[in-house]
Design a protein around this motif. Structure first.
Motif, PDB file in Angstrom:
ATOM      1  N   UNK A  35       0.425   4.766   1.604  1.00 49.68           N
ATOM      2  CA  UNK A  35      -0.605   3.847   1.416  1.00 49.68           C
ATOM      3  C   UNK A  35      -2.000   4.539   1.526  1.00 49.68           C
ATOM      4  N   UNK A  36      -2.592   5.219   0.425  1.00 51.05           N
ATOM      5  CA  UNK A  36      -3.862   5.751   0.438  1.00 51.05           C
ATOM      6  C   UNK A  36      -4.730   5.260  -0.582  1.00 51.05           C
ATOM      7  N   UNK A  37      -4.453   4.080  -1.041  1.00 49.18           N
ATOM      8  CA  UNK A  37      -5.103   3.222  -1.667  1.00 49.18           C
ATOM      9  C   UNK A  37      -5.561   3.928  -3.082  1.00 49.18           C
ATOM     10  N   UNK A  38      -4.659   4.774  -3.721  1.00 46.41           N
ATOM     11  CA  UNK A  38      -4.691   5.123  -5.015  1.00 46.41           C
ATOM     12  C   UNK A  38      -4.288   4.320  -5.974  1.00 46.41           C
ATOM     13  N   UNK A  39      -3.572   3.244  -5.679  1.00 48.90           N
ATOM     14  CA  UNK A  39      -3.094   2.289  -6.657  1.00 48.90           C
ATOM     15  C   UNK A  39      -1.589   2.604  -6.884  1.00 48.90           C
ATOM     16  N   UNK A  41       2.080   3.235  -5.164  1.00 52.44           N
ATOM     17  CA  UNK A  41       3.178   3.257  -3.960  1.00 52.44           C
ATOM     18  C   UNK A  41       2.246   2.916  -2.808  1.00 52.44           C
ATOM     19  N   UNK A  42       1.391   2.068  -2.808  1.00 55.38           N
ATOM     20  CA  UNK A  42       0.701   1.780  -1.784  1.00 55.38           C
ATOM     21  C   UNK A  42       1.301   0.762  -0.876  1.00 55.38           C
ATOM     22  N   UNK A  43       1.997  -0.090  -1.200  1.00 54.37           N
ATOM     23  CA  UNK A  43       2.299  -1.296  -0.557  1.00 54.37           C
ATOM     24  C   UNK A  43       4.259  -1.440  -0.798  1.00 54.37           C
ATOM     25  N   UNK A  44       4.795  -2.135   0.581  1.00 55.14           N
ATOM     26  CA  UNK A  44       6.014  -2.498   0.621  1.00 55.14           C
ATOM     27  C   UNK A  44       6.339  -3.833   0.376  1.00 55.14           C
ATOM     28  N   UNK A  45       7.035  -4.260  -0.529  1.00 56.41           N
ATOM     29  CA  UNK A  45       7.309  -5.598  -0.783  1.00 56.41           C
ATOM     30  C   UNK A  45       8.502  -5.826  -1.839  1.00 56.41           C
ATOM     31  N   UNK A  46       9.003  -7.045  -2.154  1.00 55.97           N
ATOM     32  CA  UNK A  46       9.881  -7.075  -3.302  1.00 55.97           C
ATOM     33  C   UNK A  46       9.173  -7.295  -4.628  1.00 55.97           C
ATOM     34  N   UNK A  47       9.597  -6.476  -5.411  1.00 57.69           N
ATOM     35  CA  UNK A  47       9.255  -6.187  -6.942  1.00 57.69           C
ATOM     36  C   UNK A  47      10.325  -7.002  -7.816  1.00 57.69           C
ATOM     37  N   UNK A  48      10.007  -7.960  -8.625  1.00 58.74           N
ATOM     38  CA  UNK A  48      10.997  -9.041  -9.306  1.00 58.74           C
ATOM     39  C   UNK A  48      10.110  -9.452 -10.469  1.00 58.74           C
ATOM     40  N   UNK A  49      11.033  -9.594 -11.606  1.00 57.28           N
ATOM     41  CA  UNK A  49      10.400 -10.355 -12.732  1.00 57.28           C
ATOM     42  C   UNK A  49      10.819 -11.899 -12.728  1.00 57.28           C
ATOM     43  N   UNK A  50      11.274 -12.223 -11.305  1.00 60.25           N
ATOM     44  CA  UNK A  50      11.570 -13.558 -11.181  1.00 60.25           C
ATOM     45  C   UNK A  50      10.978 -13.989  -9.930  1.00 60.25           C
ATOM     46  N   UNK A  51      10.255 -15.385  -9.849  1.00 57.14           N
ATOM     47  CA  UNK A  51       9.864 -15.752  -8.477  1.00 57.14           C
ATOM     48  C   UNK A  51      11.122 -15.637  -7.280  1.00 57.14           C
ATOM     49  N   UNK A  52      10.972 -15.459  -6.204  1.00 64.18           N
ATOM     50  CA  UNK A  52      11.780 -15.546  -5.167  1.00 64.18           C
ATOM     51  C   UNK A  52      11.575 -16.700  -4.447  1.00 64.18           C
ATOM     52  N   UNK A  76       2.524  -8.266   1.346  1.00 63.29           N
ATOM     53  CA  UNK A  76       3.324  -7.196   1.170  1.00 63.29           C
ATOM     54  C   UNK A  76       2.657  -6.442   2.593  1.00 63.29           C
ATOM     55  N   UNK A  77       3.395  -5.177   2.748  1.00 64.25           N
ATOM     56  CA  UNK A  77       3.048  -4.336   3.961  1.00 64.25           C
ATOM     57  C   UNK A  77       2.236  -3.148   3.415  1.00 64.25           C
ATOM     58  N   UNK A  78       1.164  -3.121   4.071  1.00 58.94           N
ATOM     59  CA  UNK A  78       0.283  -1.746   3.733  1.00 58.94           C
ATOM     60  C   UNK A  78       0.194  -0.754   4.736  1.00 58.94           C
ATOM     61  N   UNK A  79       1.394  -0.659   5.395  1.00 58.15           N
ATOM     62  CA  UNK A  79       1.485   0.499   6.236  1.00 58.15           C
ATOM     63  C   UNK A  79       0.686   0.354   7.468  1.00 58.15           C
ATOM     64  N   UNK A 112      13.057   3.002   4.290  1.00 57.12           N
ATOM     65  CA  UNK A 112      12.073   3.557   3.427  1.00 57.12           C
ATOM     66  C   UNK A 112      11.136   4.349   4.228  1.00 57.12           C
ATOM     67  N   UNK A 113      10.322   5.247   3.348  1.00 58.72           N
ATOM     68  CA  UNK A 113       9.522   6.326   4.115  1.00 58.72           C
ATOM     69  C   UNK A 113       8.071   5.737   4.075  1.00 58.72           C
ATOM     70  N   UNK A 114       7.302   5.881   5.135  1.00 60.13           N
ATOM     71  CA  UNK A 114       5.897   5.972   4.838  1.00 60.13           C
ATOM     72  C   UNK A 114       5.370   7.218   5.091  1.00 60.13           C
ATOM     73  N   UNK A 115       4.579   7.766   4.029  1.00 58.50           N
ATOM     74  CA  UNK A 115       3.786   9.093   4.178  1.00 58.50           C
ATOM     75  C   UNK A 115       2.322   8.980   4.005  1.00 58.50           C
ATOM     76  N   UNK A 116       1.793   9.699   4.851  1.00 56.08           N
ATOM     77  CA  UNK A 116       0.369   9.573   4.788  1.00 56.08           C
ATOM     78  C   UNK A 116      -0.075  10.958   4.291  1.00 56.08           C
TER      79      UNK A 116
END
Length: 116
Positions: A35-39, A41-52, A76-79, A112-116
């Motif tokens: 989460x370094x705001x470079x656009x 891998x900045x967030x953790x969430x479900x990525x899907x082509x369908x709504x959950x 989403x979680x931003x760290x 998952x890993x969070x790396x700063x």
């Protein structure tokens, strides 16, 4: 001509019935966030082509304490926790949801890993 969620064109003769069609639903959960705001891998969430539907996400720190939760797939979680950046570490998650038109409950659990 009707377009489904994947953008595929379908030729139909409409008889007044409700029409709902979804493409093959696929999901992806990150293994790493930076989460370094470079656009990237900045967030953790479900990525899907369908709504959950019936969505729940809980993220835990290494001691099993919940640090983020949501029932909205778009959240989403931003760290951070309460605005404070969390340390580089491994985090655990539990995600539960259903895809439209399915009774099957999807459960994703892991780390998952969070790396700063």
């Amino acid at each position: 001509t009707v377009f489904n969620e994947c953008g595929d064109a379908i030729e139909l003769v409409y008889d007044g019935a409700d029409i709902t069609e979804f493409c093959e639903c696929e999901d992806r959960v990150p293994e790493l966030i930076t989460p370094n705001r470079d656009g990237t891998n900045d967030i953790f969430r479900l990525f899907s082509n369908c709504p959950a539907e019936d969505y729940t996400l809980i993220i835990f720190n290494r001691w099993g304490q919940p640090i983020f939760s949501s029932t909205n797939q778009d959240d989403h979680w931003d760290g951070t926790k309460d605005g404070t950046p969390q340390n580089t570490d491994t985090y655990l998650y539990r995600m539960v949801f259903r895809f439209p038109g399915s009774e099957k409950v999807e459960i994703r659990e892991g780390q998952f890993s969070l790396i700063r």
